[in-house]
Write an enzyme that holds these catalytic residues in place. Structure first.
Site, PDB file in Angstrom:
ATOM      1  N   CYS A   2       3.210   0.760 -10.581  1.00 36.01           N
ATOM      2  CA  CYS A   2       2.487   1.214  -9.396  1.00 36.01           C
ATOM      3  C   CYS A   2       0.981   1.261  -9.587  1.00 36.01           C
ATOM      4  O   CYS A   2       0.242   1.274  -8.606  1.00 36.01           O
ATOM      5  CB  CYS A   2       2.966   2.606  -8.996  1.00 36.01           C
ATOM      6  SG  CYS A   2       4.718   2.685  -8.705  1.00 36.01           S
ATOM      7  N   HIS A  19       2.777   1.503   0.372  1.00 38.74           N
ATOM      8  CA  HIS A  19       2.430   1.398  -1.048  1.00 38.74           C
ATOM      9  C   HIS A  19       2.818   0.024  -1.551  1.00 38.74           C
ATOM     10  O   HIS A  19       3.917  -0.168  -2.064  1.00 38.74           O
ATOM     11  CB  HIS A  19       3.175   2.512  -1.781  1.00 38.74           C
ATOM     12  CG  HIS A  19       3.088   2.470  -3.276  1.00 38.74           C
ATOM     13  ND1 HIS A  19       2.012   1.980  -3.970  1.00 38.74           N
ATOM     14  CD2 HIS A  19       3.968   2.906  -4.215  1.00 38.74           C
ATOM     15  CE1 HIS A  19       2.236   2.098  -5.263  1.00 38.74           C
ATOM     16  NE2 HIS A  19       3.406   2.652  -5.449  1.00 38.74           N
ATOM     17  N   CYS A  29       0.780   7.863 -10.105  1.00 40.44           N
ATOM     18  CA  CYS A  29       1.882   8.047 -11.047  1.00 40.44           C
ATOM     19  C   CYS A  29       2.599   6.719 -11.196  1.00 40.44           C
ATOM     20  O   CYS A  29       2.590   5.887 -10.285  1.00 40.44           O
ATOM     21  CB  CYS A  29       2.843   9.115 -10.559  1.00 40.44           C
ATOM     22  SG  CYS A  29       3.504   8.782  -8.926  1.00 40.44           S
TER      23      CYS A  29
END
Lengths: 706, 419
Positions: free
Chosen positions: B104, B370, B400
């Site tokens: 991510c 995202h 995170c």
């Protein structure tokens, strides 16, 4: 070891003929089979081979004794290498091998069949096929993890190996493990015909071979591997070495060719077979029960009695009467001739007295007297169902020498083992009589030393006492449960307490405490009993449904003594009756006080804070075990302190010494009957800020007693 | 004809890395009906590079490297998507490209890598960005040991992302209402940001090869969301949890009686397509291009923690990052903490003490989506725009990352005429 026979037309039959009723793939058999394969491949007269069996089944598994003797992975390799080589030679030698499965093929036997070019099975209802190594903490080590998935796919093979449960012939046919089902008489002919048709190449030795139904790197394959791992880990409560090894061999082996895959399987197998976990599992699941049964069979069978005097009533006595009837031994039951002493010469002649008490009945002495009265003076006595230890029997009667206890008999009988308890003075005849009765009941007797409740109860009692003491000291209930499960217990000890019933547990722990002067058991017994006590209960509307009984007043000093765990004085002082002398907890049979306390237990004042909440905590634990925490209680934050700001430390590891021990909030609880109360009241997750609940030391008996 | 870049002059051993500009595409829904679904990842990368070049002219100046973050660099996102995008965009073939991946935070790692090279004096102009098309390449398409390797799973426990979020919610005591309220606020802030055109400086509308407009605003937000509609959504990770993962989580966190499943599609990050690009360089490179540096990259840091819980490291990464920058947490004016799940940000805020008035002031991934490899770069662009809008000084972007990691970067807005 291997019988050779020509079936004509160039087809050779190699029949496995190991000594004994079952073909087990010992090293000797493996070497002989390998030699037979080489001879067949070298013999120009042989066109094809049928692999069969001269025994009732085809073949079943390897030799655990050989495996147990191995001290390191290299020795395991020595054991399996001959068969692995032979299998690869069968596949690549250029001649066709067909397996004629006349019966059950399990473990290594099935793996041998999988190494053949085709498999025909006899249509037998009792034939079973499977790879049950995982039930013993092992994994298939003779090519099963590589050949089976390449034949039937990752999912089917994985489920069969991880579950370990064998399947019948039609299921094997449907799954593709077996190519055809044939009538038993026609098996060899069909196998011969099959051997003469088709080529001698395995699918994975052909160019362009792909694993059917999803290779490990496909989305479906990866999802299967992840799901299977998670299921095994969740079920086991801890890493499952056998499941991990099987999944590893499947995952990595199937990404490569057959030879690399077999090398990976052998590496995993050698590592697993020499691991401590596998050794322990094999000992517990295989050698232990086998040795027990063998020892029992080897012992000379005890002589049956001519006539039995059966005292006591209830389902246990009924079960024993039924067993006596099956054994063809006449029994005189107490309920048929309850009162009056018949003339000795008349109804005497019973040469075994059995006292079978149900849990509630406790007048052992009376039943004992009846039974003794019916028997010859030196007849043995077997007591079963009673909590009383044989040692306490010695205190009351001279018949202790001829009494043995039989613990663990359940009606209907579900137990596999029962305990024959003998005291210091017990005669061998009494033990023999107890053994005979155990055999008549169809269970295996274990000789143990004497003690209240029996050996199993003492072991279990220690576990439950520890768990209850932990909770009483403030350890959160879920932590006790989860850590016990992680340590390998099938269920948490507190869920077990809830299932058995806190009252029952308290009784047993009382008995242990009395007999062993074990303070820990005594305090744990109190915790369990108090959990059952008359706390006020509120339903969803907040209405009390049961009245709280006030505790009797006691001097503080004695409360301290009790809190310190010295149980004996109180019990010995009260209850002058025979029941007390036999060690029974006097509380169970104290005459009921008048009024609303009639027949109910009284609650003591000096309750420990956590014990008071234990009942709902136990309900919560049992409920959680039952339905997997539907909408579980929400901790208001393991990390929250004071100002509500979370601590960063401590989330990275399991809550440990950094988190101070949590004790339950006291005082007012919310009225609604939410399950959250269970864990909160047992101090599961810390006190929410601002509720005014100060942490207390567990030993606050003095404060509470006032 | 391409102008060859000047031969790099010897540099001081440490230079400041400046953020010169930021662009991003709007985020399309990560489903077959998404606005960007018909493009390919390399096209999307080329679009965002061309847009950045149109504003800054970096291609002629010859950046040292174009670094893209790509969360799953496989299939059509594989084989060095950055270099492929540079070539497809028609830029000088003297511009190299490379891909960095850390799930991510790949986009932020791309920026950190670019800034590190500049600060080390090994480059004077870099492009950092990210591309991800989740409508085409599903999440976790890369495979890897996590999940399929049983021995690895025994160590790392293979907690699915949503399960980790629910575990965090249970440990912290977040109720369903807490996380839904947070999601509602994210939606409201995103709607407000779009209404007030706060993203106008950075968003580049996406057109296809025929010039037709494909997308000019983020597709994922649901402006009409209210608590009632959020409450109706079923917990998305409960089934998997019941099957096995709750029991496994309790082996790691035995003080819990169970795992409370509160996360749904409505309070978790959205799966979307998107791309972003940032121009990073020294002051001299900026001057050569005629650009005013908008911000200085102050510092960056990593942190890692338990892979089972996975989502708690951003606070630690932020702490390290600001400490390295020599500022205090309370001096940070704005924070962009990626809204992987509502619990992540709630936990971050309570751990650092930075309130919701400074965190994700224009909404976040719950509302906007995202795109894994691109989000890091998108957050920096969003942060920069908002710092300029407020005239504020310090900002931190943090995300995170799976398997228990986190990355944080601190930037300092430079004074100058407001855009």
């Amino acid at each position: 070891m291997i019988r050779r026979e020509s079936l004509g037309d160039g087809v050779l039959l190699l029949a496995l003929a190991a000594p004994g009723p079952v073909n087990a793939l010992t090293r000797a058999l493996n070497v002989a089979f390998a030699q037979a394969v080489e001879d067949a491949l070298a013999n120009a007269a042989v066109q094809a081979v049928v692999v069969g069996s001269d025994r009732d089944g085809f073949a079943a598994g390897g030799d655990l004794d050989e495996l147990r003797r191995c001290t390191g992975p290299s020795e395991v390799l020595d054991v399996v290498a001959p068969m692995l080589r032979a299998m690869r030679r069968m596949e690549t030698g250029g001649k066709r091998f067909v397996a004629a499965l006349n019966g059950t093929a399990l473990g290594g036997g099935l793996e041998l069949a999988l190494a053949c070019h085709a498999r025909l099975a006899a249509e037998r209802a009792d034939a079973r096929f499977g790879l049950p190594e995982s039930t013993l903490g092992l994994m298939p080590g003779a090519g099963g993890t590589q050949r089976l998935p390449r034949l039937v796919g990752l999912r089917v093979a994985g489920d069969l190996m991880l579950g370990g449960r064998p399947i019948d012939a039609s299921a094997a046919r449907a799954a593709g493990i077996v190519d055809a089902l044939v009538a038993p008489g026609a098996l060899l002919d069909a196998a011969k015909a099959c051997a003469l048709q088709g080529d001698a190449l395995r699918p994975w030795d052909r160019k362009g071979f792909e694993v059917p139904a999803g290779d490990p790197q496909s989305t479906a394959g990866r999802r299967y591997l992840a799901t299977a791992w998670a299921a095994a880990r969740a079920r086991r409560g801890a890493p499952d070495p056998a499941a991990t090894a099987i999944l590893s061999a499947l995952h990595h082996g199937l990404e490569r060719g057959i030879d690399a895959g077999l090398a990976i399987e052998t590496r995993e197998f050698a590592r697993l077979a020499t691991s401590e976990a596998a050794r322990n599992t094999i000992r517990a699941r295989f050698y232990g029960p086998r040795a027990l049964a063998a020892a029992e069979r080897a012992a000379p069978p005890p002589a049956p009695p001519a006539r039995v005097a059966l005292a006591g009533d209830g389902p246990l006595a009924d079960a024993i009467a039924a067993a006596l009837l099956r054994a063809g031994v006449p029994a005189l039951r107490e309920r048929d001739a309850p009162t009056g002493d018949p003339p000795i010469g008349d109804a005497g002649g019973c040469d075994l007295a059995v006292v079978a008490l149900s849990a509630a009945a406790d007048d052992l002495a009376q039943h004992l007297a009846w039974a003794i009265g019916r028997c010859a003076p030196d007849a043995p006595i077997v007591c079963t169902g009673a909590m009383a230890a044989i040692a306490t029997l010695a205190a009351t009667s001279a018949e202790a020498a001829r009494a043995a206890g039989l613990h663990g008999v359940q009606a209907p009988s579900e137990a596999v083992h029962v305990e024959v308890a003998r005291g210091a003075a017990t005669s061998p005849q009494a033990v023999e009589a107890a053994r005979w009765l155990a055999r008549a009941l169809g269970v295996v007797p274990l000789a143990v030393g004497d003690g209240p409740g029996g050996f199993a109860n003492r072991v279990l009692g220690a576990l439950l006492a520890e768990a209850l003491t932990l909770v009483a000291e403030g350890v959160p209930v879920p932590m006790v449960e989860n850590l016990a499960r992680a340590a390998g217990f099938a269920q948490g000890p507190l869920a077990l307490v809830a299932r058995i019933g806190p009252a029952q547990v308290a009784r047993r722990l009382d008995a242990l405490a009395t007999a062993a002067r074990d303070a820990r058991s005594g305090s744990a017994a109190r915790a369990a009993r108090d959990a059952r006590g008359g706390r006020a209960r509120r339903d969803g509307a907040g209405v009390r449904t049961r009245r709280r009984r006030p505790a009797p007043r006691r001097p503080v000093a004695r409360g301290h003594a009790r809190a310190a765990g010295r149980p004996g004085r109180r019990r010995a002082a009260r209850g002058r009756g025979r029941g007390a002398r036999l060690g029974f907890s006097g509380r169970a049979r104290r005459p009921a006080r008048g009024g609303r306390h009639r027949g109910r237990r009284r609650v003591r004042r000096d309750l420990r804070p956590a014990a008071r909440g234990l009942r709902s905590a136990l309900r919560g634990a049992a409920g959680a075990a039952r339905d997997g925490c539907r909408g579980p209680p929400l901790p208001r934050g393991l990390n929250r302190r004071g100002d509500g700001r979370a601590r960063g430390v401590g989330l990275g590891a399991a809550p440990d010494a950094a988190a101070p021990p949590l004790s339950p909030p006291r005082g007012r609880r919310r009225a609604a009957g939410r399950a959250s109360r269970a864990c909160r009241s047992a101090g599961a997750h810390g006190t929410p800020p601002g509720r005014g609940s100060a942490r207390r030391a567990p030993a606050s008996a003095a404060t509470r007693a006032s | 004809m391409p102008i060859p870049p000047p031969f790099p002059a010897p540099m001081a051993s440490r230079s400041d890395a400046y953020l010169l500009d930021a662009v991003r595409t709007p985020r399309g829904r990560g489903r077959p009906d998404g606005g960007l679904h018909t493009l390919s990842p390399v096209e999307l990368g080329a679009i965002v590079l061309r847009a950045l070049d149109a504003r800054t002219g970096f291609a002629a100046a010859g950046p040292e490297d174009v670094v893209f973050g790509v969360g799953d660099p496989v299939y059509d996102q594989g084989a060095d998507l950055a270099r492929s995008a540079v070539l497809l965009a028609g830029m000088p073939d003297t511009i190299p490209g490379s891909v960095v991946t850390r799930f991510c935070s790949s986009g932020l790692d791309a920026l950190n890598l670019a800034a590190a090279r500049i600060a080390a004096g090994q480059a004077d102009l870099m492009v950092a960005g990210g591309v991800e098309m989740m409508s085409l390449i599903p999440i976790a398409a890369t495979g890897g040991p996590n999940g399929s390797d049983a021995r690895f799973n025994d160590v790392a426990l293979n907690t699915p992302l949503g399960q980790a979020a629910d575990l965090l919610a249970t440990l912290d005591g977040h109720t369903r209402e807490d996380v839904d309220r947070y999601a509602l606020e994210s939606q409201a802030r995103a709607a407000r940001a779009w209404r007030e055109a706060r993203f106008a400086r950075s968003i580049v509308p996406v057109h296809d090869a025929n010039g037709r407009l494909l997308l000019d605003r983020d597709e994922h937000p649901r402006p009409g969301t209210d608590l009632a509609s959020l409450a109706k959504l079923p917990p998305a990770f409960e089934a998997a949890g019941r099957a096995a993962h709750d029991a496994i989580a309790l082996q790691r966190y035995p003080a819990l009686p169970g795992v409370r499943h509160v996360h749904t599609g409505g309070n978790s990050s959205g799966l979307v397509d998107g791309a972003a690009a940032l121009l990073v360089g020294t002051a001299e490179a900026a001057a050569r291009l005629g650009l005013r540096p908008r911000a200085r990259v102050l510092s960056f840091a990593n942190a890692a923690t338990d892979p089972c819980l996975m989502l708690t490291a951003p606070a630690e990464a932020t702490r390290r990052c600001v400490a390295r920058a020599g500022i205090a947490l309370h001096e940070v004016d704005l924070v962009e903490c990626n809204e992987a799940f509502a619990s992540v940000v709630l936990h971050f805020m309570s751990e650092t003490g930075i309130g919701h008035d400074r965190v994700n002031v224009n909404g976040g991934a719950i509302a906007l989506g995202h795109p894994i490899g691109a989000t890091g770069a998108i957050l920096v662009g969003t942060l920069l725009d908002e710092l300029e809008r407020h005239g504020a000084r310090y900002g931190v972007a943090t995300l995170c990352v799976g398997l228990g990691m986190a990355v944080a970067t601190a930037i300092e807005r430079l004074d100058g005429p407001r855009a």
